[in-house]
Design an enzyme around this catalytic site. Structure first.
Site, mmCIF file in Angstrom:
data_model
loop_
_atom_site.group_PDB
_atom_site.id
_atom_site.type_symbol
_atom_site.label_atom_id
_atom_site.label_comp_id
_atom_site.label_asym_id
_atom_site.label_seq_id
_atom_site.Cartn_x
_atom_site.Cartn_y
_atom_site.Cartn_z
ATOM 1 N N GLN A 7 39.278 20.971 40.833
ATOM 2 C CA GLN A 7 38.883 19.709 41.359
ATOM 3 C C GLN A 7 38.333 19.952 42.863
ATOM 4 O OE1 GLN A 7 41.744 16.558 40.946
ATOM 5 N NE2 GLN A 7 40.133 15.233 41.865
ATOM 6 N N PHE A 8 37.016 20.120 43.009
ATOM 7 C CA PHE A 8 36.398 20.319 44.218
ATOM 8 C C PHE A 8 36.609 19.304 45.181
ATOM 9 C CE2 PHE A 8 32.930 18.297 41.960
ATOM 10 C CZ PHE A 8 32.463 17.794 42.960
ATOM 11 N N THR A 9 36.854 18.027 44.621
ATOM 12 C CA THR A 9 36.768 16.636 45.477
ATOM 13 C C THR A 9 38.096 16.735 46.350
ATOM 14 O OG1 THR A 9 38.051 15.593 43.668
ATOM 15 C CG2 THR A 9 35.523 15.412 43.741
#
Length: 148
Positions: free
Chosen positions: A78-80
């Site tokens: 999850q790069f967010t």
């Protein structure tokens, strides 16, 4: 690296409306990686997550780790987690790791979790995923290797 850990009764990940992976009791991990992360960060997180005692014993105390309850891990990239919201209303993701590097680090993280004796299932790096979970507690812990 940042990891959001949720203790769950069950969790699953679907891609394009098809079930990709699922677990029962255990941890849902949301994993964020940036370019300055290292294998030392992975080792730190694997040790903390593997030995974390947040499951209740017979006396209702959180004294048991994942292996003590035969728990599983569902690990989702999850790069967010590295969203920057300082300016305006649209987040910037410039702090997130470059995709090739982040993918390699994510794979290494999951492999080291497996090597530590954990049962690990994953999502698909870079995919648009739908996550279903039943949080137990709720019990949520955030790990950030910048604050070891």
């Amino acid at each position: 690296m940042k990891v959001v850990l949720q203790r769950v009764n069950k969790a699953s990940v679907s891609i394009n409306d098809h079930l990709f992976n699922k677990i029962n009791k255990g941890y849902l991990l949301l994993v964020g990686i940036k370019d300055s992360d290292s294998s030392d960060d992975i080792d730190y997180l694997v040790r903390k997550i593997t030995n974390l005692r947040i499951f209740e014993d017979d006396n209702g105390k959180t004294n048991l780790n994942l292996s003590s309850v035969n728990g599983e891990i569902l690990s989702i990239s999850q790069f967010t987690l590295y969203a920057n919201t300082k300016h305006g209303n649209r987040p910037s993701f410039v702090d997130a790791g470059e995709p090739n590097f982040a993918s390699e680090m994510y794979d290494s993280f999951n492999q080291k979790l497996l090597d530590a004796g954990n049962s690990v299932k994953t999502g698909q790096f870079g995919a648009d995923m739908q996550i279903d979970l039943q949080n137990d507690g709720p019990f949520t812990i955030v790990f950030d290797t910048e604050n070891k």
